[in-house]
Write an enzyme that holds these catalytic residues in place. Structure first.
Site, short mmCIF file in Angstrom:
data_model
loop_
_atom_site.label_atom_id
_atom_site.label_comp_id
_atom_site.label_asym_id
_atom_site.label_seq_id
_atom_site.Cartn_x
_atom_site.Cartn_y
_atom_site.Cartn_z
N ASN A 293 -19.80 -10.59 -2.26
CA ASN A 293 -19.70 -9.37 -1.44
C ASN A 293 -21.06 -8.77 -1.09
OD1 ASN A 293 -18.55 -6.60 -0.59
ND2 ASN A 293 -19.82 -6.12 -2.38
N TYR B 50 -29.83 -11.94 9.86
CA TYR B 50 -28.59 -11.59 9.15
C TYR B 50 -27.43 -12.41 9.73
CZ TYR B 50 -24.66 -8.43 7.82
OH TYR B 50 -23.49 -7.89 7.35
N ALA C 249 -27.61 -16.00 8.64
CA ALA C 249 -27.20 -16.15 7.23
C ALA C 249 -25.67 -16.09 7.10
CB ALA C 249 -27.86 -15.07 6.38
#
Ligand SMILES: NC(=O)c1ccc[n+]([C@@H]2O[C@H](COP(=O)([O-])OP(=O)(O)OC[C@H]3O[C@@H](n4cnc5c(N)ncnc54)[C@H](OP(=O)(O)O)[C@@H]3O)[C@@H](O)[C@H]2O)c1
Length: 255
Positions: free
Chosen positions: A98, A163, A166
């Site tokens: 998470n 981001y 990824a």
């Protein structure tokens, strides 16, 4: 990894299932910790520093809750965390990758160090943690992995290139890992949230917030409980034939 602040408590010798949730101190991670504890799981989590939430739960539920400091920026330290969880609880049945880190900056001016950090924290770290936890799951007869991705992985947005790369990497990891781990009775899925209210979106300007709401068929951002509901579906027996998939929960913004 710093272990000095590890929560205290007796080693539990029971057969309650064990969930590892990265970044369980706030936002979606905190909602998952609370709901899994309510459902009778033992829960282990890490983040960089204790807050009131993790401190209180560690004091109130030492039999069922384990916290230690660890940093996604040091992926190798996550192996130590997984080892501590196994020593404390004896098994791992669920991993939710998470914890994530968002940094917004246009690509042409982003420093290589920043790009490297975003890939390390959002992709390398969850991969390393998954390997450590999945090895434990294979010894226990199976388990479930849920990777928290983002709609940035499937739609282009300015200012989030590293981001997004990824998170897209995490989705690819999900699919290939599901192929490898199915034989061990381990399911692997990605949860792909749209915008939801948390510290991560607290700095969204009111103009951008209005734009997001306008583009979202349901006309609003999500809340952590709605995202947690979807994660819990992927962890439950209601999704027992689902693996290698990416489930989008975004109020329709990508439809
Ligand atoms: N919010 C959104 O709209 C949205 C949309 C799509 C996807 N997501 C994804 O959903 C997940 C949860 O997001 P959220 O909004 O709930 O985040 P959040 O409220 O910012 O919480 C992030 C959690 O991760 C921990 N964390 C942050 N950096 C860390 C580091 N370097 N090492 C270890 N732990 C770290 C934080 O604790 P510390 O800061 O104390 O370390 C915190 O517990 C993330 O993967 C995010 O990318 C969020």
């Amino acid at each position: 990894m710093t272990t000095a602040q590890e929560s205290t408590g007796e080693t539990a010798a029971d057969d309650r299932k064990v969930a590892v949730i990265s970044g369980g101190s706030k936002g979606l991670g905190r909602a998952l910790v609370e709901r899994l504890l309510e459902e009778g799981w033992r829960v282990a989590t890490f983040c960089r520093a204790q807050n009131d939430f993790t401190r209180t739960i560690a004091e109130d539920r030492p039999d069922a809750f384990f916290w230690a400091a660890a940093d996604l920026g040091e992926p190798q330290s996550l192996r130590t965390f997984a080892r501590s969880v196994t020593e404390r609880f004896g098994r791992i049945d669920l991993l939710v990758n998470n914890a994530g880190v968002l940094h917004q900056e246009l690509f042409l001016t982003t420093a290589p160090k920043q790009i490297d950090a975003l890939i390390t924290k959002n992709l390398t770290a969850p991969i390393m943690l998954t390997q450590a936890c999945a090895r434990v799951m294979t010894r226990g007869g199976g388990g479930t992995v849920v990777n928290i991705s983002s709609i940035n992985a499937i739609r282009g947005y300015r200012g989030v290139t590293a981001y997004a790369a990824a998170k897209a990497g995490l989705d690819g990891f999900t699919r290939s890992l599901a192929r490898e781990l199915g034989a061990f009775n381990i399911r692997v899925n990605s949860l792909v949230p749209g915008f939801f209210d948390s510290d991560m979106t607290a700095e969204v300007t009111s103009t951008n917030r209005e734009r997001i709401q306008r583009r979202t068929p349901l006309g609003r951002l999500g809340n952590v409980d709605e995202i947690a509901d979807a994660v819990l579906f992927l962890t439950s027996s209601r999704s027992s034939f689902v693996t290698g998939q990416s489930l989008v929960i975004d109020g329709g913004i990508t439809c």
